[in-house]
Design a protein around this motif. Structure first.
Motif, PDB file in Angstrom:
ATOM      1  N   SER A   1       0.849  -1.374   0.140  1.00  0.00           N
ATOM      2  CA  SER A   1       0.001   0.128   0.000  1.00  0.00           C
ATOM      3  C   SER A   1       0.732   1.111  -0.009  1.00  0.00           C
TER       4      SER A   1
ATOM      5  N   GLU B   1      -1.933   3.165   4.626  1.00  0.00           N
ATOM      6  CA  GLU B   1      -1.898   3.581   3.384  1.00  0.00           C
ATOM      7  C   GLU B   1      -0.841   4.280   2.698  1.00  0.00           C
TER       8      GLU B   1
ATOM      9  N   SER C   1      -5.755   4.987   7.126  1.00  0.00           N
ATOM     10  CA  SER C   1      -6.813   5.737   6.393  1.00  0.00           C
ATOM     11  C   SER C   1      -7.422   6.772   7.072  1.00  0.00           C
TER      12      SER C   1
ATOM     13  N   GLU D   1      -4.875   8.303   1.756  1.00  0.00           N
ATOM     14  CA  GLU D   1      -4.422   7.351   0.881  1.00  0.00           C
ATOM     15  C   GLU D   1      -3.089   7.370   0.370  1.00  0.00           C
TER      16      GLU D   1
END
Length: 294
Positions: free
Chosen positions: A54, A101, A115, A147
Motif C-alpha cells: 500500500s 495507506e 486511512s 491514501e
C-alpha cells in the motif's frame, strides 16, 4: 530529486494510452521524461507478504521501503530484482495493526499513516527487530480518507494525500494536507486542492481517486498515482497541474498503490495483488535526461 533535459522534449502525445495537459506553465514536465513502455520497464513479482502493498518510500541512502495493509511491518526491497532484503515491525510485544495507506522516511525515522489520518513513527529497525513507536492523531480522518504519504524534508513536513471525503464531510475534492513534524499538527491553511477539472480533461476521466504520492525536484513537484484510473499526474507546490497521463501499459497496473523516484531517475510503481502477485514496476527515464542530485 531533480531531472533536467539536455533539450526540452515535447510530451509524448502519440504514446498509446497516454494523454497530457499544458497547465499554463513553461516548466518542463517530469512525466514527459518517462515513455512508460516495455522497452523502459523492468518488473518483479513481489513476495506473498506484500500481496496488499500500500505504499513505498526511499531512504536517504537510496533503499526502498514498503508497507502492506493491516500490519505495521516495514519491508526493505531490492528494486533490481524485487527480492526481500529485511523486515522489521512496529510494536515491541505485538505488531501494530491498522489500515495502513502510506509509508515515508525522513532522517532515520519511518512514518506510517492509516486511512483515518493517524501517523505512527519509529526509528528504523534491523532485520527481524521489533521497534517502539509513537502515534499522533491528525484530525483529518473526520473529513477524508487518507491514501498516501510523502515527506518534504526542506520544510520538515509530511504530506497526507486525501483520496475522498467521508460521508457527511463538506469536502468536495481530493486534497493534500501538510503535517508539521516539529509541532505534530496539521497546518490547515496550507492544504492543496487537486485541480479536478484540469485532471479530468487531461485523463479523459470522470474522476480521479489518488492512491499514492511521491516527491520530485526536492518538493517543487509531486507525482500522484491513481489506481482506479490507472493514471499518474504531476502537480507543483501551488497545486497546478503540470501533466497527466494514463499508463500506456495499463495491464501492468491493475491496482497501483505506491509511487517513488530514485536518485538515478528511475520511477517505481507498486501494484497490489489482483488475481496476480503484487508487482514492482521500474521505469527508466529517457536516455538524454541529465540527473542532478536531490
Amino acid at each position: 530529486m531533480r531531472l533536467i533535459l539536455a533539450a526540452l522534449l515535447p510530451f509524448c502525445m502519440s504514446c498509446a494510452g497516454a494523454s497530457s495537459v499544458d497547465a499554463a506553465t513553461d516548466e518542463a514536465s517530469i512525466l514527459a521524461r518517462y515513455p512508460l513502455t516495455e522497452e523502459t520497464l523492468q518488473h518483479w513479482d513481489l513476495p506473498e507478504k506484500l500481496a496488499e502493498i500500500s505504499g513505498l518510500a526511499v531512504s536517504d541512502d537510496g533503499r526502498l521501503l514498503a508497507v502492506a495493509d493491516e500490519q505495521a511491518i516495514i519491508y526493505e526491497l531490492n528494486y533490481d530484482d524485487g527480492k526481500l532484503v529485511k523486515a522489521f515491525a512496529f510494536g515491541e510485544r505485538r505488531t501494530l495493526r491498522g489500515d495502513f495507506e502510506g509509508v515515508a522516511w525522513l532522517d532515520r525515522y519511518v512514518y506510517l499513516v492509516t486511512s483515518d489520518g493517524t501517523i505512527h513513527v519509529a526509528r528504523e529497525g534491523s532485520d527481524g527487530e521489533r521497534v517502539s513507536f509513537s502515534s499522533h492523531r491528525t484530525g483529518v480522518g473526520r473529513d477524508c480518507e487518507i491514501e498516501g504519504l510523502a515527506t518534504d524534508p526542506v520544510e520538515q513536513m509530511l504530506l497526507l494525500l486525501c483520496k475522498r471525503a467521508v460521508p457527511g464531510s463538506d469536502l468536495s475534492k481530493p486534497l493534500i494536507f501538510h503535517w508539521s513534524i516539529a509541532d505534530r499538527t496539521i497546518e490547515w491553511t496550507r492544504r492543496i486542492e487537486l485541480p479536478m477539472p484540469a485532471i479530468e480533461a487531461a485523463l479523459g476521466s470522470s474522476g480521479f481517486r489518488p492512491s499514492g504520492i511521491a516527491r520530485a525536484m526536492s518538493g517543487e513537484r509531486w507525482l500522484i498515482v491513481a489506481a482506479r484510473e490507472r493514471a499518474v499526474i504531476e502537480i507543483d507546490r501551488a497545486g497546478r497541474l503540470i501533466a497527466g497521463r494514463g499508463f500506456p501499459l495499463a495491464e501492468h497496473h491493475r491496482q497501483a498503490e505506491g509511487i517513488e523516484l530514485l536518485a538515478d531517475g528511475r520511477l517505481l510503481i507498486a501494484d497490489e495483488s489482483s488475481r496476480r502477485p503484487a508487482r514492482l514496476s521500474v521505469y527508466r527515464p529517457l536516455p538524454d535526461a541529465i540527473m542532478i542530485s536531490p
